[in-house]
Structure formats: structure tokens, C-alpha cells
Design a protein around this motif. Sequence first.
Motif, short mmCIF file in Angstrom:
data_model
loop_
_atom_site.label_atom_id
_atom_site.label_comp_id
_atom_site.label_asym_id
_atom_site.label_seq_id
_atom_site.Cartn_x
_atom_site.Cartn_y
_atom_site.Cartn_z
N PHE A 74 0.83 -1.20 0.00
CA PHE A 74 0.00 0.00 0.00
C PHE A 74 0.86 1.25 0.00
O PHE A 74 0.58 2.21 -0.71
N ALA A 75 1.93 1.24 0.79
CA ALA A 75 2.83 2.40 0.83
C ALA A 75 3.44 2.65 -0.55
O ALA A 75 3.59 3.81 -0.96
N ALA A 76 3.75 1.59 -1.28
CA ALA A 76 4.30 1.74 -2.63
C ALA A 76 3.27 2.37 -3.57
O ALA A 76 3.60 3.23 -4.39
N TRP B 152 0.79 4.37 -2.63
CA TRP B 152 0.64 5.75 -2.20
C TRP B 152 1.79 6.62 -2.71
O TRP B 152 1.57 7.75 -3.13
N ARG B 153 3.01 6.09 -2.69
CA ARG B 153 4.16 6.86 -3.17
C ARG B 153 4.08 7.11 -4.68
O ARG B 153 4.65 8.06 -5.18
N ALA B 154 3.33 6.28 -5.41
CA ALA B 154 3.19 6.45 -6.86
C ALA B 154 2.13 7.49 -7.23
O ALA B 154 2.11 7.96 -8.36
N LEU B 155 1.28 7.85 -6.29
CA LEU B 155 0.18 8.78 -6.56
C LEU B 155 0.51 10.15 -5.98
O LEU B 155 0.69 10.28 -4.75
N PRO B 156 0.61 11.17 -6.82
CA PRO B 156 1.07 12.49 -6.36
C PRO B 156 0.37 13.03 -5.11
O PRO B 156 1.02 13.53 -4.21
N GLY B 157 -0.92 12.92 -5.01
CA GLY B 157 -1.63 13.45 -3.85
C GLY B 157 -1.47 12.61 -2.59
O GLY B 157 -1.90 13.01 -1.51
N TRP B 158 -0.86 11.45 -2.74
CA TRP B 158 -0.74 10.51 -1.62
C TRP B 158 0.71 10.26 -1.22
O TRP B 158 0.98 9.50 -0.30
N ARG B 159 1.66 10.84 -1.92
CA ARG B 159 3.08 10.56 -1.67
C ARG B 159 3.47 10.80 -0.22
O ARG B 159 4.25 10.05 0.34
N LEU C 90 1.73 10.32 2.39
CA LEU C 90 1.29 9.18 3.19
C LEU C 90 2.21 7.98 2.98
O LEU C 90 2.53 7.26 3.92
N GLY C 91 2.66 7.78 1.75
CA GLY C 91 3.62 6.72 1.47
C GLY C 91 4.92 6.90 2.22
O GLY C 91 5.52 5.94 2.70
N ARG C 92 5.37 8.16 2.34
CA ARG C 92 6.60 8.43 3.10
C ARG C 92 6.39 8.19 4.59
O ARG C 92 7.22 7.59 5.26
N VAL C 93 5.26 8.67 5.12
CA VAL C 93 4.95 8.47 6.54
C VAL C 93 4.83 6.98 6.85
O VAL C 93 5.28 6.51 7.90
N ALA C 94 4.25 6.23 5.93
CA ALA C 94 4.04 4.79 6.14
C ALA C 94 5.36 4.03 6.28
O ALA C 94 5.37 2.91 6.79
N ALA C 95 6.46 4.62 5.84
CA ALA C 95 7.76 3.96 5.95
C ALA C 95 8.48 4.29 7.26
O ALA C 95 9.51 3.67 7.55
N TRP C 96 7.95 5.21 8.02
CA TRP C 96 8.62 5.57 9.28
C TRP C 96 8.62 4.38 10.24
O TRP C 96 7.64 3.63 10.31
N PRO C 97 9.71 4.22 11.00
CA PRO C 97 9.75 3.14 12.01
C PRO C 97 8.56 3.28 12.97
O PRO C 97 8.18 4.38 13.35
N ILE D 1 5.47 3.23 12.46
CA ILE D 1 4.27 3.41 11.62
C ILE D 1 4.13 2.20 10.70
O ILE D 1 3.05 1.63 10.56
N ALA D 2 5.23 1.83 10.05
CA ALA D 2 5.19 0.68 9.12
C ALA D 2 4.73 -0.58 9.85
O ALA D 2 3.88 -1.33 9.34
N GLN D 3 5.25 -0.81 11.04
CA GLN D 3 4.86 -2.00 11.80
C GLN D 3 3.40 -1.93 12.24
O GLN D 3 2.68 -2.93 12.19
N GLY D 4 2.95 -0.76 12.63
CA GLY D 4 1.54 -0.59 13.01
C GLY D 4 0.60 -0.81 11.84
O GLY D 4 -0.45 -1.45 11.98
N LEU D 5 0.98 -0.28 10.67
CA LEU D 5 0.16 -0.50 9.49
C LEU D 5 0.10 -1.98 9.11
O LEU D 5 -0.96 -2.48 8.71
N GLU D 6 1.23 -2.67 9.25
CA GLU D 6 1.24 -4.11 8.93
C GLU D 6 0.35 -4.88 9.90
O GLU D 6 -0.39 -5.77 9.48
#
Length: 117
Positions: free
Chosen positions: A75-77, A79-86, A88-95, A97-102
Motif C-alpha cells: 500500500f505504501a508503494a 501511495w508513493r506512486a500517486l502524487p496526492g498521496w506521496r 502518506l507513502g513516506r509516513v508509512a515507511a517511518w519506524p 508506523i510501518a509495523q503498526g500498518l502491517e
Amino acid sequence: MSDTPRCTTVYYDGACPVCSREIAHYRTRRGAETLAFVDVSQQAELGPDLDREAALRRMHVRMADGTLRDGAAAFAAIWRALPGWRWLGRVAAWPGIAQGLELGYRGFLGARRLWRR
């Protein structure tokens, strides 16, 4: 249709109403023309190192370099591909946050069996 090459492929379960609705939403977003969407509930070419059963169990995204991401990282990937969502994709990779989303995604997978046709 755009002449922009598709470099990221999204594999999703089209037989899941929730999954299909979410993918339909992403398809309408600016930048979606750079994504290829593959419904794995239909006969579909999945490429190397991804079989249909695995693709039906979890969301997968194949990056331009051929690597696979799955679950919340997929999902993060997207989001990073969609300009209005980038962002969120960056935030989703934060330590953390990524584990919580998973963890949230795994919870969804448990409930998803009820929605899958």
C-alpha cells in the motif's frame, strides 16, 4: 490512456468487494496511469516469484526493478506512486508506523475472509 510507461504493478483480489472498491478508488487518482492493476482472482500473468495463492492471500506490488512488496508495504508503494498521496507513502515507511500498518493489515486479512465472494 497515457503514453507514460507503467513501472509499478499492483496485484489485488478482485473477488474481494472491499479490495475492489479500494483499487477502483486508486484508479481514479491522478498518477494512476503509471500503475498497472492486475486482478489475481482472474487468470493473470504474475511474473517471477509470485504465485496465484500468495497473490490472493495478500496485496502485492511489483516495483519497476522487479522487487515485490506485500501487505502494508505494498500500500505504501501505491501511495508513493500517486502524487496526492506521496506524503502518506513516506509516513508509512517511518519506524513504528510501518509495523503498526502491517498489524492493522493483518487484522483486516482476518476479517476479509468474511467479505470475499
